[in-house]
Structures are given as C-alpha cells and as structure tokens.
Design an enzyme around this catalytic site. Sequence first.
Site, PDB file in Angstrom:
ATOM      1  N   SER A 104      -2.670  -7.707   2.880  1.00  0.00           N
ATOM      2  CA  SER A 104      -2.880  -7.619   4.333  1.00  0.00           C
ATOM      3  C   SER A 104      -3.248  -8.987   4.888  1.00  0.00           C
ATOM      4  O   SER A 104      -2.820  -9.370   5.982  1.00  0.00           O
ATOM      5  CB  SER A 104      -4.003  -6.627   4.652  1.00  0.00           C
ATOM      6  OG  SER A 104      -3.706  -5.368   4.127  1.00  0.00           O
TER       7      SER A 104
ATOM      8  N   ARG B  99      -1.913  -6.129  -8.517  1.00  0.00           N
ATOM      9  CA  ARG B  99      -0.871  -7.105  -8.181  1.00  0.00           C
ATOM     10  C   ARG B  99      -0.824  -8.136  -9.287  1.00  0.00           C
ATOM     11  O   ARG B  99      -0.234  -7.925 -10.321  1.00  0.00           O
ATOM     12  CB  ARG B  99      -1.177  -7.764  -6.832  1.00  0.00           C
ATOM     13  CG  ARG B  99      -0.857  -6.854  -5.668  1.00  0.00           C
ATOM     14  CD  ARG B  99      -1.469  -7.327  -4.392  1.00  0.00           C
ATOM     15  NE  ARG B  99      -2.911  -7.169  -4.422  1.00  0.00           N
ATOM     16  CZ  ARG B  99      -3.681  -7.209  -3.347  1.00  0.00           C
ATOM     17  NH1 ARG B  99      -3.169  -7.436  -2.175  1.00  0.00           N
ATOM     18  NH2 ARG B  99      -4.979  -7.020  -3.460  1.00  0.00           N
TER      19      ARG B  99
ATOM     20  N   HIS C  16       0.839  -1.206   0.000  1.00  0.00           N
ATOM     21  CA  HIS C  16       0.000   0.000   0.000  1.00  0.00           C
ATOM     22  C   HIS C  16       0.875   1.258   0.000  1.00  0.00           C
ATOM     23  O   HIS C  16       0.598   2.217  -0.725  1.00  0.00           O
ATOM     24  CB  HIS C  16      -0.885   0.056   1.254  1.00  0.00           C
ATOM     25  CG  HIS C  16      -1.928  -1.012   1.362  1.00  0.00           C
ATOM     26  ND1 HIS C  16      -2.044  -1.818   2.457  1.00  0.00           N
ATOM     27  CD2 HIS C  16      -2.917  -1.392   0.522  1.00  0.00           C
ATOM     28  CE1 HIS C  16      -3.067  -2.649   2.303  1.00  0.00           C
ATOM     29  NE2 HIS C  16      -3.610  -2.408   1.125  1.00  0.00           N
TER      30      HIS C  16
ATOM     31  N   LYS D 245     -19.102  -5.857   7.974  1.00  0.00           N
ATOM     32  CA  LYS D 245     -18.009  -6.771   7.667  1.00  0.00           C
ATOM     33  C   LYS D 245     -16.984  -6.773   8.791  1.00  0.00           C
ATOM     34  O   LYS D 245     -16.560  -5.702   9.233  1.00  0.00           O
ATOM     35  CB  LYS D 245     -17.336  -6.308   6.365  1.00  0.00           C
ATOM     36  CG  LYS D 245     -16.841  -7.456   5.524  1.00  0.00           C
ATOM     37  CD  LYS D 245     -16.301  -6.963   4.206  1.00  0.00           C
ATOM     38  CE  LYS D 245     -14.984  -7.639   3.916  1.00  0.00           C
ATOM     39  NZ  LYS D 245     -14.245  -7.028   2.835  1.00  0.00           N
TER      40      LYS D 245
END
Length: 165
Positions: free
Chosen positions: A128, A90, A18, A42
């Site tokens: 993450s 990515r 990030h 969430k």
Amino acid sequence: MKRIAVYPGSFDPVTRGHLDIIKRSSEIFDELIVAVISNPAKKSFFSIEQRLQLLKDTLNFKNVAVKSFEGLLVNFMEKEHAKIIVRGLRAVSDFEYEFQMALTNRKINPEIETVFLASDEKWTYLSSTLVKEIALYGGRIECFVTDNVEHAIRNKVESVNKSKE
Ligand code: ADP
C-alpha cells in the site's frame, strides 16, 4: 467445526496483492474475516471508515466478511471464534516481523495458528505504501488497485495537494 480465519492488516488501502491473498484464503477456509486494524494513535492515509468501505465495495465473496478491530488481535479472534491467522508473505524482509508476530500470538493463545500464503508473483513487491507514493508523485496506479480504490486515492491526493497550496 467451521474453519474461521482472520486476515488482519491496515489495508490502507487494499491492493491487488491483498485481494490475491483474500481470494486464496476464501478457497481454503469456510469463513474469512478481513480484519482492519483501527489504531487511533497511528496516522493512516485513509480513515478506518474509508478503509472498511473500500474493502466492502471491492470484495464479492460469499464467505468473506470485513470488520475492524482495536487492541489485541487475539482478543478479537476469541470474540469471533477464529483460530487461524492468515498473513501474506512477500519478500524475505517480511519474514522476521511475521515470525515474531506468529510466535507472540501463539504464546498469548496456544490454540491460534498463523498460516502464510504467497501471493501471485506479480504482486510480491507490491505494498500500500508503494501505491500511495506513486500516486502522490502523479504516477499511474491502476495496475495495482481496483477502480474504486484508484478513485479514492486520486481524490485524497488532490485534497492533500490543495491543502498545501
Ligand atoms: P502493507 O504492508 O501493504 O501496508 P498490510 O498491513 O495491509 O500491508 O498487510 C496485511 C497483510 O497482507 C500482511 O501479511 C502483508 O504481508 C500482506 N500483504 C500486503 N501486500 C501483499 C502482497 N502484495 N502480496 C502478499 N501479501 C501481501
């Protein structure tokens, strides 16, 4: 006119991947808002307050701000007078979802453009989720996150493990 870009994500927590995208974006745009998604429905590893704080403690760019948002990203962007969304790409696996999101956001507001940036190849596999998994199994994570984030993850893992005892 100022070019204001928004970099949205869950940042649960912020990784060096990030940070790479943030640095690159800060050099391209006049202003960058790192927009942390707050979705009470969430379950996240870190609370929205913690995710914001970790980003604020980590970042030191004059033209980068950290904010949270709930609901539709395009609504947040209108409020912030931003027209550009930054996303990091990515692997090919990111592409399909990102493409769908970019076109959907453009449909909702045709003035909005999504820009994709590639991070340094060192980070192309990093997420993450991966960092949290390594930490939960006691692995070393210092090459993936900054010191403050590493500390926070360790504390969290400890409290998770204690609550299991
Ligand atoms: P994560 O998948 O790590 O939980 P986020 O929802 O926080 O990610 O991601 C926000 C944005 O940052 C997404 O566009 C994601 O593709 C991008 N991103 C995350 N990690 C990296 C990385 N290592 N390299 C490039 N982009 C990344």
